[in-house]
Design a protein around this motif. Structure first.
Motif, mmCIF file in Angstrom:
data_model
loop_
_atom_site.group_PDB
_atom_site.id
_atom_site.type_symbol
_atom_site.label_atom_id
_atom_site.label_comp_id
_atom_site.label_asym_id
_atom_site.label_seq_id
_atom_site.Cartn_x
_atom_site.Cartn_y
_atom_site.Cartn_z
ATOM 1 N N ALA A 110 -38.602 -45.357 -31.711
ATOM 2 C CA ALA A 110 -37.729 -44.844 -32.773
ATOM 3 C C ALA A 110 -38.476 -43.848 -33.653
ATOM 4 O O ALA A 110 -37.924 -42.820 -34.057
ATOM 5 N N ARG A 114 -37.742 -39.795 -34.435
ATOM 6 C CA ARG A 114 -37.316 -39.587 -35.823
ATOM 7 C C ARG A 114 -36.947 -38.135 -36.094
ATOM 8 O O ARG A 114 -36.023 -37.844 -36.866
ATOM 9 N N PHE A 213 -31.773 -42.569 -30.246
ATOM 10 C CA PHE A 213 -32.339 -43.893 -30.479
ATOM 11 C C PHE A 213 -32.892 -44.455 -29.174
ATOM 12 O O PHE A 213 -32.436 -44.079 -28.085
ATOM 13 N N TYR A 242 -29.100 -47.016 -38.205
ATOM 14 C CA TYR A 242 -30.007 -47.554 -37.192
ATOM 15 C C TYR A 242 -29.249 -48.599 -36.373
ATOM 16 O O TYR A 242 -28.284 -48.253 -35.689
#
Length: 265
Positions: A110, A114, A213, A242
């Motif tokens: 993750a 980013r 993701f 998220y």
């Protein structure tokens, strides 16, 4: 005459005594046979008792042996139970460590994503050997500029851009873009989403943008997305961040939203 009478009486008495002696001898002989028979039967009974004692001793020895073997088996069972518990504890520990490692890997993935965005709806090239420069030029096409994203105009720097997945003429693979700066990514995403809201459904279906993701997070988002749609349909303040769903400022996970009683029906 008297003498003859007495003699006759004595002979008669002697004969009677002799007969009694004979009878006694016969009785003694019969008794002797009975004694011999009783002795034989007594010996047989004694032999049977000895055999029973031997048999009982063998049974007792077997019982003692079974007790010893039973104790050994019981000790083995206790040992196996202890080893099984140790193995179960080790498995539980490994599962915990594995989950921690998986969580760490997911977190690292993750973090590496980013600064990335996924773009959808761009036509595929005629050949599968599209270069990174060509992919970047597609992002600066007129279609993207209409979405208020222009690399030069906004002075936004791209580290690299490429398509994801195997080349198929009938499919349009998403393009993953890594920006040099996180804030550039946020700015591009916001402008693209604002453009989607301002345009019609046809334009929205041609180009799309989303976060990238890891698969573990993406799977959770897919599971929880129907609850987000339902919450918005119910006019509840909701958003997906998220792998967490927020409804009226309350956070839900995949597990907790399913246990909350809130349904998508």
């Amino acid at each position: 005459k008297l003498s003859m009478t007495m003699s006759s009486t004595y002979r008669h008495d002697l004969k009677a005594i002799n007969d009694d002696v004979t009878d006694l001898q016969a009785d003694l002989k019969a008794i002797n046979y009975d004694v011999i028979d009783l002795q034989a039967r007594s010996k047989t009974i004694n032999d049977d008792v000895i055999n029973l004692q031997t048999y009982l001793k063998a049974i007792n020895d077997d019982v003692i042996d079974l007790h010893a073997r039973s104790k050994t088996i019981n000790d083995d069972v206790i040992d196996l139970q202890a080893r099984s518990k140790t193995i179960n504890d080790d498995v539980t520990d490994l599962q915990t460590r594995s989950k921690t490692i998986n969580d760490d890997v997911t977190d690292l993935q993750a973090r590496s994503m980013r600064d990335k965005l996924l773009f959808f709806g761009f036509a595929e090239p005629q050949t599968p050997d599209e270069s990174a420069q060509k992919t970047e030029s597609i992002l600066n096409s007129t279609t993207v500029k209409r979405a208020h994203y222009s690399k030069r105009a906004a002075n936004i720097k791209i580290e690299h851009a490429h398509r994801i997945g195997r080349f198929e003429h009938a499919e349009m693979r998403p393009i993953v873009v890594k920006f040099n700066h996180y804030h550039d990514k946020l700015s591009v995403k916001r402008k693209c989403l604002d453009s989607q809201k301002a345009t019609g459904e046809n334009e929205r279906s041609q180009i799309g943008v989303s976060e990238q993701f890891p698969k573990a997070i993406q799977d959770k988002r897919k599971q929880i997305s129907p609850f987000l749609v339902k919450a918005k349909r119910d006019s509840k303040r909701s958003n997906l961040s998220y792998d967490k769903l927020y409804i009226n400022n309350r956070m839900y996970t995949v597990q907790s939203v399913a246990q909350s009683g809130y349904t998508v029906e």
